[in-house]
Structures are given as structure tokens and as C-alpha cells.
Design a protein around this motif. Structure first.
Motif, PDB file in Angstrom:
ATOM      1  N   ARG A 169       0.861  -0.996  -0.203  1.00 26.98           N
ATOM      2  CA  ARG A 169       0.027  -0.097  -0.072  1.00 26.98           C
ATOM      3  C   ARG A 169       1.608   1.274   0.113  1.00 26.98           C
ATOM      4  O   ARG A 169       1.941   1.290  -0.010  1.00 26.98           O
ATOM      5  N   ASN A 170       0.077   2.856  -0.109  1.00 28.73           N
ATOM      6  CA  ASN A 170       0.874   3.658  -0.290  1.00 28.73           C
ATOM      7  C   ASN A 170       1.557   4.031   1.685  1.00 28.73           C
ATOM      8  O   ASN A 170       0.693   3.106   1.979  1.00 28.73           O
ATOM      9  N   GLY A 171       2.972   4.171   1.380  1.00 24.53           N
ATOM     10  CA  GLY A 171       3.106   4.438   3.048  1.00 24.53           C
ATOM     11  C   GLY A 171       3.357   3.492   3.665  1.00 24.53           C
ATOM     12  O   GLY A 171       4.097   2.964   4.620  1.00 24.53           O
ATOM     13  N   ALA A 189      14.876 -10.630 -21.889  1.00 26.02           N
ATOM     14  CA  ALA A 189      15.289 -12.152 -22.321  1.00 26.02           C
ATOM     15  C   ALA A 189      16.164 -11.755 -23.009  1.00 26.02           C
ATOM     16  O   ALA A 189      17.212 -12.743 -22.722  1.00 26.02           O
ATOM     17  N   GLU A 190      17.306 -11.162 -23.417  1.00 28.68           N
ATOM     18  CA  GLU A 190      18.814 -10.899 -24.110  1.00 28.68           C
ATOM     19  C   GLU A 190      19.643 -10.725 -23.483  1.00 28.68           C
ATOM     20  O   GLU A 190      20.945 -10.640 -22.918  1.00 28.68           O
ATOM     21  N   ARG A 191      19.162  -9.322 -22.398  1.00 27.40           N
ATOM     22  CA  ARG A 191      20.747  -9.348 -21.005  1.00 27.40           C
ATOM     23  C   ARG A 191      19.759  -9.384 -19.527  1.00 27.40           C
ATOM     24  O   ARG A 191      19.457  -9.004 -19.453  1.00 27.40           O
ATOM     25  N   PRO A 192      19.653 -10.072 -18.979  1.00 32.51           N
ATOM     26  CA  PRO A 192      19.335 -10.514 -17.917  1.00 32.51           C
ATOM     27  C   PRO A 192      19.974  -9.976 -16.976  1.00 32.51           C
ATOM     28  O   PRO A 192      21.010  -9.694 -16.342  1.00 32.51           O
ATOM     29  N   ARG A 193      19.030  -9.182 -16.221  1.00 29.93           N
ATOM     30  CA  ARG A 193      19.462  -8.754 -14.715  1.00 29.93           C
ATOM     31  C   ARG A 193      18.672  -8.280 -13.490  1.00 29.93           C
ATOM     32  O   ARG A 193      17.405  -8.978 -13.575  1.00 29.93           O
ATOM     33  N   THR A 194      19.161  -8.064 -12.677  1.00 33.10           N
ATOM     34  CA  THR A 194      17.783  -7.564 -11.659  1.00 33.10           C
ATOM     35  C   THR A 194      17.451  -6.574 -11.897  1.00 33.10           C
ATOM     36  O   THR A 194      17.131  -5.023 -11.772  1.00 33.10           O
ATOM     37  N   ILE A 195      16.060  -6.845 -11.698  1.00 33.58           N
ATOM     38  CA  ILE A 195      15.133  -5.729 -11.826  1.00 33.58           C
ATOM     39  C   ILE A 195      13.842  -5.542 -10.937  1.00 33.58           C
ATOM     40  O   ILE A 195      13.148  -6.713 -10.403  1.00 33.58           O
ATOM     41  N   VAL A 196      13.763  -4.219 -10.152  1.00 30.49           N
ATOM     42  CA  VAL A 196      12.984  -3.906  -9.040  1.00 30.49           C
ATOM     43  C   VAL A 196      11.936  -3.359  -8.722  1.00 30.49           C
ATOM     44  O   VAL A 196      11.543  -2.303  -9.695  1.00 30.49           O
ATOM     45  N   LEU A 197      10.740  -3.795  -9.598  1.00 26.83           N
ATOM     46  CA  LEU A 197       9.244  -3.190  -9.825  1.00 26.83           C
ATOM     47  C   LEU A 197       8.386  -2.501  -8.903  1.00 26.83           C
ATOM     48  O   LEU A 197       7.796  -3.695  -8.032  1.00 26.83           O
ATOM     49  N   SER A 198       8.379  -1.955  -8.435  1.00 24.61           N
ATOM     50  CA  SER A 198       7.107  -2.273  -7.265  1.00 24.61           C
ATOM     51  C   SER A 198       5.743  -1.044  -8.447  1.00 24.61           C
ATOM     52  O   SER A 198       6.223   0.370  -8.828  1.00 24.61           O
ATOM     53  N   THR A 199       5.091  -1.210  -7.920  1.00 27.68           N
ATOM     54  CA  THR A 199       3.857  -0.711  -8.666  1.00 27.68           C
ATOM     55  C   THR A 199       2.241  -1.190  -7.867  1.00 27.68           C
ATOM     56  O   THR A 199       2.260  -2.210  -6.718  1.00 27.68           O
ATOM     57  N   HIS A 200       1.483  -0.628  -8.505  1.00 27.17           N
ATOM     58  CA  HIS A 200      -0.260  -0.636  -7.806  1.00 27.17           C
ATOM     59  C   HIS A 200      -1.015  -1.396  -8.840  1.00 27.17           C
ATOM     60  O   HIS A 200      -1.806  -2.061  -8.257  1.00 27.17           O
ATOM     61  N   LEU A 201      -0.016  -1.727 -10.011  1.00 25.29           N
ATOM     62  CA  LEU A 201      -0.871  -1.981 -11.205  1.00 25.29           C
ATOM     63  C   LEU A 201      -0.695  -3.386 -11.198  1.00 25.29           C
ATOM     64  O   LEU A 201       0.015  -4.218 -12.165  1.00 25.29           O
ATOM     65  N   ILE A 202      -1.455  -4.328 -10.256  1.00 27.01           N
ATOM     66  CA  ILE A 202      -0.963  -5.321  -9.517  1.00 27.01           C
ATOM     67  C   ILE A 202      -1.211  -6.760 -10.600  1.00 27.01           C
ATOM     68  O   ILE A 202      -0.302  -7.426 -11.557  1.00 27.01           O
ATOM     69  N   ILE A 248       4.990  -5.896   1.270  1.00 31.12           N
ATOM     70  CA  ILE A 248       5.458  -5.167   2.627  1.00 31.12           C
ATOM     71  C   ILE A 248       4.747  -3.824   2.962  1.00 31.12           C
ATOM     72  O   ILE A 248       3.689  -3.611   1.760  1.00 31.12           O
ATOM     73  N   ASP A 249       4.428  -4.274   4.135  1.00 30.43           N
ATOM     74  CA  ASP A 249       2.906  -3.137   4.555  1.00 30.43           C
ATOM     75  C   ASP A 249       3.264  -3.803   6.113  1.00 30.43           C
ATOM     76  O   ASP A 249       4.460  -4.061   7.033  1.00 30.43           O
ATOM     77  N   HIS A 250       3.231  -2.083   6.378  1.00 32.15           N
ATOM     78  CA  HIS A 250       3.826  -1.154   7.279  1.00 32.15           C
ATOM     79  C   HIS A 250       5.478  -1.562   7.773  1.00 32.15           C
ATOM     80  O   HIS A 250       5.989  -1.834   9.173  1.00 32.15           O
ATOM     81  N   GLY A 251       6.254  -1.796   6.769  1.00 32.68           N
ATOM     82  CA  GLY A 251       7.632  -1.609   7.230  1.00 32.68           C
ATOM     83  C   GLY A 251       8.258  -2.989   7.333  1.00 32.68           C
ATOM     84  O   GLY A 251       9.253  -3.012   7.578  1.00 32.68           O
ATOM     85  N   ILE A 291      -2.871 -10.421  -2.692  1.00 37.17           N
ATOM     86  CA  ILE A 291      -1.706  -9.413  -2.319  1.00 37.17           C
ATOM     87  C   ILE A 291      -3.181  -8.755  -1.551  1.00 37.17           C
ATOM     88  O   ILE A 291      -2.501  -7.939  -0.183  1.00 37.17           O
ATOM     89  N   VAL A 292      -4.318  -7.892  -2.300  1.00 40.49           N
ATOM     90  CA  VAL A 292      -5.403  -7.535  -1.431  1.00 40.49           C
ATOM     91  C   VAL A 292      -5.587  -7.910  -0.020  1.00 40.49           C
ATOM     92  O   VAL A 292      -5.679  -7.769   1.801  1.00 40.49           O
ATOM     93  N   LEU A 293      -5.797  -9.216   0.167  1.00 41.01           N
ATOM     94  CA  LEU A 293      -6.760 -10.223   0.930  1.00 41.01           C
ATOM     95  C   LEU A 293      -5.848 -10.503   2.399  1.00 41.01           C
ATOM     96  O   LEU A 293      -5.640  -9.984   2.977  1.00 41.01           O
ATOM     97  N   THR A 294      -4.049 -10.821   1.133  1.00 40.40           N
ATOM     98  CA  THR A 294      -3.179 -10.691   2.529  1.00 40.40           C
ATOM     99  C   THR A 294      -2.950  -9.422   3.251  1.00 40.40           C
ATOM    100  O   THR A 294      -2.492  -9.310   5.046  1.00 40.40           O
ATOM    101  N   THR A 295      -2.907  -8.274   2.443  1.00 38.76           N
ATOM    102  CA  THR A 295      -2.404  -6.766   3.205  1.00 38.76           C
ATOM    103  C   THR A 295      -3.903  -7.097   4.202  1.00 38.76           C
ATOM    104  O   THR A 295      -3.053  -6.339   6.224  1.00 38.76           O
ATOM    105  N   ASN A 296      -5.103  -7.426   4.341  1.00 36.48           N
ATOM    106  CA  ASN A 296      -6.120  -7.077   5.116  1.00 36.48           C
ATOM    107  C   ASN A 296      -5.898  -7.822   5.770  1.00 36.48           C
ATOM    108  O   ASN A 296      -6.072  -7.513   7.409  1.00 36.48           O
ATOM    109  N   GLN A 297      -5.411  -9.103   5.997  1.00 33.82           N
ATOM    110  CA  GLN A 297      -5.589 -10.017   7.179  1.00 33.82           C
ATOM    111  C   GLN A 297      -3.861  -9.067   7.156  1.00 33.82           C
ATOM    112  O   GLN A 297      -4.192  -9.409   9.494  1.00 33.82           O
ATOM    113  N   GLY A 298      -2.870  -8.817   7.165  1.00 35.26           N
ATOM    114  CA  GLY A 298      -2.081  -8.627   7.993  1.00 35.26           C
ATOM    115  C   GLY A 298      -2.573  -6.966   8.758  1.00 35.26           C
ATOM    116  O   GLY A 298      -1.745  -7.206   9.936  1.00 35.26           O
TER     117      GLY A 298
END
Lengths: 285, 233
Positions: A37-39, A176-189, A202-205, A275-282
Motif C-alpha cells: 500500500r501507499n506508505g 530476455a536478451e540481457r538478464p539483470r535484477t529488476i525491481v518493479l514497484s507498482t499498484h497496477l498488480i 511490504i506493509d507497515h515497514g 495481495i489485497v487479502l493478505t494485506t488486509n489480513q496483516g
């Protein structure tokens, strides 16, 4: 060796705890989805990984070394933030020229191709770009930098659906051509569900979920049917969500228990639903 | 050093902004002043009375560069994974380079002004009575060190805004005004104002225009260094 190792990371700003003993390891040459979530603390974590912010306590290693003021690490990292700021009097091509100076793997021909794909006006001043065009500048820098660790934090603010699909397609092709480590943060799951290979929630740090996407896909299910039959089917399995109406029960289960009874319906949860359900449960905990 | 050069190259990507603005300004100021004097055409006024304040254009127009660097180029450089240390070193090199360029360039223009009898119209743009030095390099110091003091001070102001935002600028302004008022009040109450004026008037010109501005460079430079080392983006 993991590309990123974080142990018991805590970050506090004036009374606010952004990261609360977070531990995490990101494998190299993988597309990681950093969700929450945000924050929740995603941006703070990425800022610490790229030396832009300093942790309060804990251990952070990127490619086996601490990133803070460490050119050996930072030369292998590119971080494109949500609402990335550029010098307002720069032209688009000058932003790319700066990236070419800074990024040792910069591929100008690839950047030129992406400029055409995103239909960016190369000679227009940055301050005259639309919000979506500004996001495209960041995406092009992130992709053409070809940094061994590339972090995109909500990189497509204002981008239309077509441009976002271009981003996903180019990212996959290039990965696919040049594998590397990519971290993508998004809300458009749902949009990135098929793109990411590993999911960190991640939730509440804190890390709520840290799993391979393949394991997640199809594992969590939504079960509905007569209350007694569903309750029997779900017995002993962690329940993420439960709703009952009349004699019918609907539950979301973290795992698929096995073969259901004839009158019980079982459907896979989408990554976004999980993700939504796991976050709500958390949050409830 | 490679990292510093990389950061410096990014800072110099738009030389028209980082280096050239004061030179455009002094060029335009010389054109306007010589044009006006040529139109007026009165050559009876003594040379000492033909002094202009056009040199201020050079210093005034360099004020915006450092705040731009601290608040726009610094976050962008950090996104490109330039370290703070490299950015700080590159900025220090840029400030030094600009001061050397300003000193030597203005001293050279001063020579041209003298050789052309005030740009052919007997005007004084650079060869001002209170800062004239016979030696070329001493003249370069008199022009260059105040440039360095000014750019360091503006870099410090830019860093205050970077770290503390609008409130920091407000607090800095109020703080400077308060300290200035206290100092003036003390000088007035102790009848020392004249002594201070006399002290600076009795100093060699090089001390007034090169040595004391260097003290300002050290003061603001230290503050800038401390703030930028802590700056977040």
C-alpha cells in the motif's frame, strides 16, 4: 550470491517508523515485484538500496557491499522514482546525455528506439512535457541504462495503457536478451502479474510475503458453495477472507486443499486479490 | 576522481547555464554602457566621473546557478547513481574553475578597456577606481575571489533550501537579519562603527577584495559541505 541482502532494517523519521526490522534477499537476474500500500515503506527501502537515504539500523548489502556512498555499487544501480525530478531547463535529449555520462552500460541506439516507441519529442524542454511523457523519460533512462540492478518505483504515472504495454513488452524483450535484477514497484498488480518472477509484499515497514510468483499463481483460491460443504473443504487451511450470505459461504484460502466436493466451486485468486487479502489480513493482525 | 569528473561533466552539460550567464550579462552591460556613452557623446566629463556599475551585472547574474545545481541537478545526479561525495567535489571544482575564469577573464577585459580608452567612449566598466591593481594577477584576484565568495554563499543558500526547504530559507533570512541587527546595535552603542569602517579602509586593497572574501568562502563552504553531506533526495 543475492543481488540485495537486507537484514533487520529499520528506518525512522522524526517519530515515524518507515521500515521496522525488515529482512529480505533478492536473487540476481530476476524481475521482482515490490508491492504494498501507499506508505508501506517500498520507496524508503529503494532509496536506502540506492544510497539516497541512510538507514537508522540494520544491514544493507547490494552486490555484496553496502551501497552508502559506494561508487562500486552505485555504478551498477539505476533508480527511477515516481515523479522523478529532472532539471526543468533540460531538453529531453540532454537528460539522456546526462544518463549516457553516468551509466556505464548506456545503450544510445536502444534509447533512440525507445524514444520512437514512446513518441517522445527529443528537443522539447522537460518542463513542457506532459506527466506521461515525463514518465516515459524515466522509463527510457531505466531501460537503456541496462544497470545490473534497476529499480522502477511507480514509473508510469500518467502513462496511457498503450504506453504501459510498450514498457512491459520492452522490459521483457530486453530482460530476455540481457538478464539483470529488476525491481518493479507498482499498484497496477494485475498488469504486472505475468511479468514478475518474484513477489515481495511490504506493509507497515515489514515483509508480509516473499515468494516466487509461480508458487503464488494458482495456489490461493476462492471457494464458494453451501456453507457446510465449504467449511469442510477449507478445514485446516489458512483463511484469508470469509463472507457468508444465507446458507452460502465464500472463503479465500491461502492454499488449494485438494479435490472439492461436487457442489463446491473453486476459482484461482488473481495476484491482486491475493495481495489485497493478505494485506488486509496483516492489518487485522 | 573518475566519479568526480563524471559528476562535473553532468554539471557542465549545459555550460550556457552553469558558466556562461555572467559573461552574457557583462557583454550586454558593456554594449549598453558603451552605446549610451556613445549616444550622449559628452567627452568633457572627467574620466573619474564616467564610472558605471555595469560590473554588478556580472556578479548579480551568477546568483542563480548554485541554487539550481543544489535543487535540480543534485536530485537528478543522485538518480543516475552519482555519489554525494562526487557531486560535492565536482561542485567545488566548478566553483573554483568559475572563480579562476572570472578573475582572468575580467582582468583581461579590464586590460582591453584600458587599451581602448574605455571601450572608445571613455567609460569605466571594469577599471573601477577602488579596485584597480597594476599587476594583472593581483587584478584577477580582486575580481575572482569575490566571485568565489558569492557562488559559495549562493551554494550554501541552495543547500539550506535542499535540506530544510522554505522554512530553512526563512529561518536563515531572519537569523542573518537578527545577527546583523545585534552587531550593528553593539557597534552603535560602543561607538565603534567608525573604527570598523576605518579598519577596512586602511587595509590593503588585496586584503579587502581577496583575503576577507576568502574567509567568507571558508565559512559558507563549510556550511555547504555539512548540509550537502546530509542532503536527501
Amino acid at each position: 550470491m543475492s543481488a540485495v541482502v537486507v537484514e533487520d532494517l529499520t528506518m525512522r523519521y522524526r517519530g515515524h517508523t518507515a521500515l521496522n526490522g525488515l529482512s529480505l534477499a533478492l536473487e540476481p537476474d530476476t524481475v521482482h515485484g515490490m508491492l504494498g500500500r501507499n506508505g508501506a515503506g517500498k520507496t524508503t527501502l529503494m532509496r536506502i538500496l540506492t544510497g539516497q537515504e541512510f538507514e537508522t539500523s540494520g544491514r544493507v548489502e547490494v552486490f555484496g557491499q553496502p551501497p552508502r556512498e559506494n561508487p562500486a555499487v552505485l555504478n551498477r544501480v539505476c533508480f527511477i522514482r515516481e515523479a522523478q525530478r529532472y532539471p526543468s531547463n533540460y531538453k529531453v535529449r540532454e537528460a539522456f546525455a546526462a544518463a549516457a555520462i553516468a551509466c556505464r552500460n548506456w545503450d544510445q541506439a536502444y534509447a533512440d528506439r525507445l524514444v520512437k516507441d514512446f513518441e517522445l519529442p527529443r528537443d522539447r524542454q522537460i518542463k513542457k512535457l506532459s506527466r506521461g511523457q515525463l514518465s516515459a523519460v524515466g522509463i527510457i533512462i531505466g531501460l537503456a541504462a541496462r544497470a545490473p540492478l534497476t529499480l522502477f518505483d511507480e514509473p508510469y504515472l500518467g502513462l496511457d495503457a498503450v504506453a504501459r504495454q510498450i514498457f512491459y513488452d520492452r522490459l521483457l524483450e530486453d530482460f530476455a536478451e540481457r538478464p539483470r535484477t529488476i525491481v518493479l514497484s507498482t499498484h497496477l498488480i494485475d498488469e504486472v502479474a505475468d511479468l514478475v518472477e518474484h513477489v515481495v509484499l511490504i506493509d507497515h515497514g515489514k515483509v508480509l510475503m516473499d515468494q516466487d510468483a509461480d508458487q503464488l499463481r494458482g495456489r490461493a483460491v476462492s471457494v464458494s458453495g453451501p456453507a457446510e460443504a465449504v467449511a469442510a473443504y477449507a478445514d485446516g487451511v489458512p483463511v484469508l477472507h470469509r463472507s457468508e450470505l444465507g446458507g452460502r459461504l465464500r472463503v479465500a484460502l491461502a492454499e488449494r486443499p485438494g479435490r472439492p466436493a461436487r457442489d463446491v466451486s473453486v476459482d484461482s485468486l488473481t495476484l491482486q486479490e491475493l495481495i489485497v487479502l493478505t494485506t488486509n489480513q496483516g492489518d487485522r493482525k | 576522481m573518475t566519479e568526480t569528473i563524471k559528476a562535473l561533466r553532468i554539471q557542465l552539460l549545459k555550460p550556457g547555464v552553469t558558466v556562461a550567464v555572467p559573461w552574457y550579462s557583462i557583454g550586454i552591460a558593456i554594449l549598453i554602457v558603451t552605446g549610451l556613452f556613445a549616444v550622449v557623446g559628452d567627452t568633457t566629463a572627467p574620466y573619474s566621473g564616467r564610472t558605471t556599475g555595469a560590473l554588478c551585472a556580472f556578479y548579480a547574474s551568477s546568483i542563480g546557478v548554485q541554487p539550481w545545481l543544489m535543487n535540480q541537478l543534485f536530485p537528478f545526479s543522485m538518480a543516475l547513481s552519482v555519489t554525494r561525495r562526487a557531486f560535492i567535489r565536482a561542485t567545488a571544482l566548478l566553483i573554483l574553475g568559475e572563480a579562476v575564469l572570472a578573475g582572468l577573464g575580467l582582468a583581461l577585459l579590464n586590460k582591453i578597456e584600458i587599451a581602448t580608452h574605455g571601450w572608445f567612449v571613455h567609460t569605466r566598466v571594469l577599471n573601477l577606481p577602488h579596485i584597480h591593481q597594476d599587476d594583472f594577477f593581483a587584478q584577477a584576484l580582486v575580481y575572482g575571489v569575490p566571485t568565489m565568495a558569492l557562488t559559495t554563499a549562493t551554494a550554501f543558500v541552495g543547500a539550506v533550501f535542499r535540506v530544510f526547504g522554505q522554512f530553512g530559507l526563512w529561518a536563515l533570512g531572519v537569523g542573518i537579519a537578527f545577527v546583523s541587527a545585534v552587531v550593528v546595535a553593539i557597534l552603535m552603542l560602543t561607538h565603534s562603527m567608525g573604527h570598523v569602517g576605518h579598519f577596512f579602509a586602511s587595509q590593503p586593497m588585496l586584503a579587502d577584495f581577496a583575503l576577507y572574501p576568502l574567509a567568507l568562502v571558508a565559512l559558507f563552504g563549510t556550511g555547504w559541505l555539512v548540509l550537502m553531506s546530509r542532503a536527501r533526495v
